[in-house]
Write a protein that holds these residues in place. Structure first.
Motif, PDB file in Angstrom:
ATOM      1  N   PRO A  10       0.796  -1.230   0.000  1.00 29.85           N
ATOM      2  CA  PRO A  10       0.000   0.000   0.000  1.00 29.85           C
ATOM      3  C   PRO A  10       0.833   1.285   0.000  1.00 29.85           C
ATOM      4  CG  PRO A  10      -0.914  -1.565   1.540  1.00 29.85           C
ATOM      5  CD  PRO A  10       0.398  -2.135   1.086  1.00 29.85           C
ATOM      6  N   THR A  11       2.088   1.207   0.380  1.00 27.42           N
ATOM      7  CA  THR A  11       2.929   2.412   0.386  1.00 27.42           C
ATOM      8  C   THR A  11       3.827   2.516  -0.844  1.00 27.42           C
ATOM      9  OG1 THR A  11       4.627   1.251   1.658  1.00 27.42           O
ATOM     10  CG2 THR A  11       2.960   2.479   2.909  1.00 27.42           C
ATOM     11  N   SER A  12       3.741   1.565  -1.749  1.00 24.77           N
ATOM     12  CA  SER A  12       4.691   1.489  -2.860  1.00 24.77           C
ATOM     13  C   SER A  12       4.597   2.638  -3.861  1.00 24.77           C
ATOM     14  CB  SER A  12       4.541   0.162  -3.598  1.00 24.77           C
ATOM     15  OG  SER A  12       3.256   0.051  -4.172  1.00 24.77           O
ATOM     16  N   GLU A  30       9.117   1.727 -13.375  1.00 29.26           N
ATOM     17  CA  GLU A  30      10.501   1.355 -13.104  1.00 29.26           C
ATOM     18  C   GLU A  30      10.597   0.998 -11.630  1.00 29.26           C
ATOM     19  OE1 GLU A  30      14.679   3.730 -12.855  1.00 29.26           O
ATOM     20  OE2 GLU A  30      13.438   4.068 -14.632  1.00 29.26           O
ATOM     21  N   VAL A  31      11.193  -0.119 -11.320  1.00 31.33           N
ATOM     22  CA  VAL A  31      11.327  -0.581  -9.941  1.00 31.33           C
ATOM     23  C   VAL A  31      12.460   0.177  -9.257  1.00 31.33           C
ATOM     24  CG1 VAL A  31      11.888  -2.563  -8.482  1.00 31.33           C
ATOM     25  CG2 VAL A  31      10.443  -2.861 -10.497  1.00 31.33           C
ATOM     26  N   VAL A  32      12.155   0.727  -8.078  1.00 33.32           N
ATOM     27  CA  VAL A  32      13.162   1.424  -7.285  1.00 33.32           C
ATOM     28  C   VAL A  32      13.685   0.491  -6.197  1.00 33.32           C
ATOM     29  CG1 VAL A  32      13.579   3.399  -5.748  1.00 33.32           C
ATOM     30  CG2 VAL A  32      12.089   3.647  -7.738  1.00 33.32           C
ATOM     31  N   GLN A  33      12.783  -0.320  -5.624  1.00 33.89           N
ATOM     32  CA  GLN A  33      13.174  -1.270  -4.574  1.00 33.89           C
ATOM     33  C   GLN A  33      12.269  -2.496  -4.713  1.00 33.89           C
ATOM     34  OE1 GLN A  33      12.824   0.346  -0.665  1.00 33.89           O
ATOM     35  NE2 GLN A  33      13.307  -1.572   0.342  1.00 33.89           N
ATOM     36  N   GLU A  34      12.825  -3.685  -4.555  1.00 35.59           N
ATOM     37  CA  GLU A  34      12.027  -4.899  -4.648  1.00 35.59           C
ATOM     38  C   GLU A  34      12.547  -5.949  -3.687  1.00 35.59           C
ATOM     39  OE1 GLU A  34      12.313  -6.793  -8.522  1.00 35.59           O
ATOM     40  OE2 GLU A  34      14.303  -5.990  -8.766  1.00 35.59           O
ATOM     41  N   GLU A  35      11.673  -6.918  -3.374  1.00 44.27           N
ATOM     42  CA  GLU A  35      12.028  -8.048  -2.512  1.00 44.27           C
ATOM     43  C   GLU A  35      11.738  -9.330  -3.263  1.00 44.27           C
ATOM     44  OE1 GLU A  35      10.074  -7.923   1.255  1.00 44.27           O
ATOM     45  OE2 GLU A  35      10.487  -5.785   1.505  1.00 44.27           O
ATOM     46  N   PHE A  68      -5.464  12.766 -16.466  1.00 46.79           N
ATOM     47  CA  PHE A  68      -5.896  12.243 -15.172  1.00 46.79           C
ATOM     48  C   PHE A  68      -6.637  13.344 -14.414  1.00 46.79           C
ATOM     49  CE2 PHE A  68      -2.640   9.075 -16.009  1.00 46.79           C
ATOM     50  CZ  PHE A  68      -3.262   7.928 -15.564  1.00 46.79           C
ATOM     51  N   GLU A  69      -7.882  13.061 -14.080  1.00 47.38           N
ATOM     52  CA  GLU A  69      -8.643  13.975 -13.223  1.00 47.38           C
ATOM     53  C   GLU A  69      -8.336  13.659 -11.755  1.00 47.38           C
ATOM     54  OE1 GLU A  69     -13.227  13.954 -12.770  1.00 47.38           O
ATOM     55  OE2 GLU A  69     -12.730  15.365 -14.388  1.00 47.38           O
ATOM     56  N   ARG A  70      -8.194  12.363 -11.475  1.00 49.66           N
ATOM     57  CA  ARG A  70      -7.783  11.887 -10.145  1.00 49.66           C
ATOM     58  C   ARG A  70      -6.830  10.727 -10.346  1.00 49.66           C
ATOM     59  NH1 ARG A  70     -12.632  10.194  -6.446  1.00 49.66           N
ATOM     60  NH2 ARG A  70     -10.906   9.616  -5.109  1.00 49.66           N
ATOM     61  N   ILE A  71      -5.792  10.697  -9.546  1.00 49.90           N
ATOM     62  CA  ILE A  71      -4.891   9.549  -9.501  1.00 49.90           C
ATOM     63  C   ILE A  71      -4.276   9.556  -8.106  1.00 49.90           C
ATOM     64  CG2 ILE A  71      -3.023  10.836 -10.624  1.00 49.90           C
ATOM     65  CD1 ILE A  71      -2.071   8.109 -11.788  1.00 49.90           C
ATOM     66  N   GLU A  72      -4.605   8.524  -7.319  1.00 49.64           N
ATOM     67  CA  GLU A  72      -4.200   8.526  -5.914  1.00 49.64           C
ATOM     68  C   GLU A  72      -4.310   7.135  -5.319  1.00 49.64           C
ATOM     69  OE1 GLU A  72      -7.097  11.398  -4.827  1.00 49.64           O
ATOM     70  OE2 GLU A  72      -8.653   9.916  -4.451  1.00 49.64           O
ATOM     71  N   PRO A  73      -3.505   6.864  -4.300  1.00 46.54           N
ATOM     72  CA  PRO A  73      -3.677   5.599  -3.595  1.00 46.54           C
ATOM     73  C   PRO A  73      -4.925   5.666  -2.724  1.00 46.54           C
ATOM     74  CG  PRO A  73      -1.889   6.878  -2.613  1.00 46.54           C
ATOM     75  CD  PRO A  73      -2.388   7.651  -3.779  1.00 46.54           C
ATOM     76  N   ASP A  74      -5.656   4.554  -2.637  1.00 46.42           N
ATOM     77  CA  ASP A  74      -6.786   4.465  -1.713  1.00 46.42           C
ATOM     78  C   ASP A  74      -6.699   3.129  -0.985  1.00 46.42           C
ATOM     79  OD1 ASP A  74      -7.914   2.500  -3.390  1.00 46.42           O
ATOM     80  OD2 ASP A  74      -9.496   3.792  -4.154  1.00 46.42           O
TER      81      ASP A  74
END
Length: 130
Positions: free
Chosen positions: A49-51, A124-129, A83-89
């Motif tokens: 959720p924080t990605s 583009e991946v910045v950090q992965e596990e 984009f009118e809206r683009i956000e995490p929910d």
């Protein structure tokens, strides 16, 4: 290409002026998705959720809504709309895009309304596990 059974759902609705608006989630949090792409390979991915918090809050001006990641032979990298809206929910990365009044969007609307396409994104991946 993402398997359709795993693709996030998208919807097309009309706003108060009758303009079709594409809405949905292009990523769902904490859900494994199978990726089988001739460009990227075959693997599973899952997003926390924080990605995307930083990207969606600071990088909105760099994000574009494209059909087939901008690789469609007819539409290419033409934007579907702003984009009118683009956000995490609470579910995932949510978006609302009023579709531009173009011939290519008019050609896409029946398939979008019928649920024949999924939602996805290129990143583009910045950090992965692993």
């Amino acid at each position: 290409m993402r398997a359709l059974r795993d693709a996030p759902v998208l919807e097309v609705r009309s706003d108060s002026n009758g303009i079709p608006v594409l809405t949905g989630h292009f990523a769902v949090w904490d859900k494994w998705t199978e990726i089988n792409s001739r460009f990227e390979g075959h693997f599973l991915e899952k997003f926390s959720p924080t990605s995307m918090v930083k990207t969606l809050s600071e990088g909105k001006d760099k994000i574009r809504c494209l059909f087939q990641h901008g690789r469609d032979p007819q539409i290419g990298d033409k934007p579907l709309g702003p984009f009118e809206r683009i956000e995490p929910d609470g579910t995932g990365a949510y978006y609302e895009v009023p579709l531009l009044d173009t011939s290519y969007n008019r050609d896409l609307i029946p398939g979008l309304k019928a649920g024949l396409y999924g939602a996805s994104f290129r990143f583009e991946v910045v950090q992965e596990e692993f």
